[in-house]
Design a protein around this motif. Sequence first.
Motif, PDB file in Angstrom:
ATOM      1  N   PHE A   1      33.945  38.073  53.522  1.00 31.59           N
ATOM      2  CA  PHE A   1      34.630  38.944  52.570  1.00 31.59           C
ATOM      3  C   PHE A   1      33.607  39.718  51.731  1.00 31.59           C
ATOM      4  CE2 PHE A   1      37.709  35.727  53.591  1.00 31.59           C
ATOM      5  CZ  PHE A   1      38.935  36.364  53.548  1.00 31.59           C
ATOM      6  N   THR A   2      34.091  40.744  51.058  1.00 32.50           N
ATOM      7  CA  THR A   2      33.296  41.476  50.071  1.00 32.50           C
ATOM      8  C   THR A   2      33.839  41.096  48.700  1.00 32.50           C
ATOM      9  OG1 THR A   2      32.993  43.321  51.604  1.00 32.50           O
ATOM     10  CG2 THR A   2      32.533  43.741  49.268  1.00 32.50           C
ATOM     11  N   PRO A   3      33.222  40.099  48.043  1.00 29.97           N
ATOM     12  CA  PRO A   3      33.802  39.577  46.806  1.00 29.97           C
ATOM     13  C   PRO A   3      33.411  40.371  45.563  1.00 29.97           C
ATOM     14  CG  PRO A   3      31.905  38.258  47.416  1.00 29.97           C
ATOM     15  CD  PRO A   3      32.067  39.307  48.493  1.00 29.97           C
ATOM     16  N   GLU A   4      34.285  40.297  44.570  1.00 31.91           N
ATOM     17  CA  GLU A   4      34.035  40.801  43.232  1.00 31.91           C
ATOM     18  C   GLU A   4      34.445  39.706  42.252  1.00 31.91           C
ATOM     19  OE1 GLU A   4      36.241  44.420  42.663  1.00 31.91           O
ATOM     20  OE2 GLU A   4      35.658  45.196  44.635  1.00 31.91           O
ATOM     21  N   GLY A   5      33.956  39.782  41.036  1.00 33.78           N
ATOM     22  CA  GLY A   5      34.330  38.819  40.013  1.00 33.78           C
ATOM     23  C   GLY A   5      34.791  39.528  38.757  1.00 33.78           C
ATOM     24  N   VAL A   6      35.667  38.879  38.018  1.00 31.13           N
ATOM     25  CA  VAL A   6      36.108  39.407  36.719  1.00 31.13           C
ATOM     26  C   VAL A   6      36.170  38.235  35.747  1.00 31.13           C
ATOM     27  CG1 VAL A   6      38.556  39.226  37.387  1.00 31.13           C
ATOM     28  CG2 VAL A   6      37.891  40.708  35.486  1.00 31.13           C
ATOM     29  N   ASP A   7      35.690  38.471  34.519  1.00 34.42           N
ATOM     30  CA  ASP A   7      35.682  37.413  33.522  1.00 34.42           C
ATOM     31  C   ASP A   7      35.684  38.049  32.135  1.00 34.42           C
ATOM     32  OD1 ASP A   7      34.731  34.159  33.949  1.00 34.42           O
ATOM     33  OD2 ASP A   7      34.806  34.958  31.916  1.00 34.42           O
ATOM     34  N   ILE A   8      36.204  37.315  31.151  1.00 34.00           N
ATOM     35  CA  ILE A   8      36.258  37.775  29.768  1.00 34.00           C
ATOM     36  C   ILE A   8      35.008  37.359  28.992  1.00 34.00           C
ATOM     37  CG2 ILE A   8      37.440  35.730  28.878  1.00 34.00           C
ATOM     38  CD1 ILE A   8      38.181  39.396  27.892  1.00 34.00           C
TER      39      ILE A   8
ATOM     40  N   HIS B   1      33.223  42.533  36.814  1.00 31.78           N
ATOM     41  CA  HIS B   1      33.952  43.313  35.821  1.00 31.78           C
ATOM     42  C   HIS B   1      34.119  42.487  34.548  1.00 31.78           C
ATOM     43  CE1 HIS B   1      35.219  45.931  39.225  1.00 31.78           C
ATOM     44  NE2 HIS B   1      35.383  44.778  39.873  1.00 31.78           N
ATOM     45  N   HIS B   2      33.712  43.040  33.417  1.00 29.49           N
ATOM     46  CA  HIS B   2      33.922  42.373  32.122  1.00 29.49           C
ATOM     47  C   HIS B   2      35.242  42.886  31.568  1.00 29.49           C
ATOM     48  CE1 HIS B   2      32.505  41.511  27.742  1.00 29.49           C
ATOM     49  NE2 HIS B   2      33.232  40.519  28.236  1.00 29.49           N
ATOM     50  N   GLN B   3      36.318  42.147  31.831  1.00 32.84           N
ATOM     51  CA  GLN B   3      37.656  42.637  31.530  1.00 32.84           C
ATOM     52  C   GLN B   3      38.579  41.500  31.098  1.00 32.84           C
ATOM     53  OE1 GLN B   3      38.761  45.781  31.561  1.00 32.84           O
ATOM     54  NE2 GLN B   3      36.938  46.767  32.430  1.00 32.84           N
ATOM     55  N   ASP B   4      39.623  41.870  30.375  1.00 29.41           N
ATOM     56  CA  ASP B   4      40.733  40.986  30.038  1.00 29.41           C
ATOM     57  C   ASP B   4      41.767  41.125  31.142  1.00 29.41           C
ATOM     58  OD1 ASP B   4      43.016  39.776  29.084  1.00 29.41           O
ATOM     59  OD2 ASP B   4      43.092  40.874  27.192  1.00 29.41           O
ATOM     60  N   ILE B   5      41.997  40.068  31.905  1.00 30.50           N
ATOM     61  CA  ILE B   5      42.885  40.141  33.063  1.00 30.50           C
ATOM     62  C   ILE B   5      44.317  40.490  32.665  1.00 30.50           C
ATOM     63  CG2 ILE B   5      43.512  37.681  33.115  1.00 30.50           C
ATOM     64  CD1 ILE B   5      42.675  39.990  36.132  1.00 30.50           C
TER      65      ILE B   5
END
Length: 204
Positions: A64-71, A89-93
């Motif tokens: 897979f081509t993974p990405e991550g997101v976290d606050i 990604h520095h984001q609020d889900i």
Amino acid sequence: MEPTETGKKYDTLTHLWESEKFNRQNGVEAHKRALQFVRRKGRALDVGCGCTGRFIDLLLEQGFTPEGVDISAKMLRLARDRHPDVTFHHQDICQWDSPADYAFITAWDSIWHVPLSEQENVITRLVNSLKAGGVLIFSFGGSDEPGDHRDDFMGPEMYYSSLGVNGFLALVSRLGGVCRHLEYDQYPELHTYMIVQKPEASVD
């Protein structure tokens, strides 16, 4: 508790995940089970990815081509150090509009921190972010009824919420998803995970 506050608290806890005592196999077998349902690989998303990179590693190994997101900004700094070629990604889900349709999404021990009032919104966003045939795995507190609570097990007081087993099953059904697997994987603890698949697009 607002997600930004949770993120700041996790900034102070990275040592728990960097410790040699942390079990890097936590959740891996459940993810391998979920990945068996994916028919077409592609982009994948780790929601609340933290800093260990264990699911990112698994997704890379599986093609897979993974990405991550976290606050948590500090968690993401450590994650980028481990995987400089992966997009984070520095984001609020609760508010983030994901940039692509994903073949696979994991939200392991993460979205149980969002406010109870946002649980339906977050699961809806995640299911809607799947490609047709895509798979979502997420863990939650397997209570009978919706509810929330706080505890200081990790040090600082943390907030947790859950729609409960029937609440999540009903929501997934309303969204058109199919529950492929539901398990209390740490019984008698209420730690529970669900594997959800978005149906393939119908052909007329």
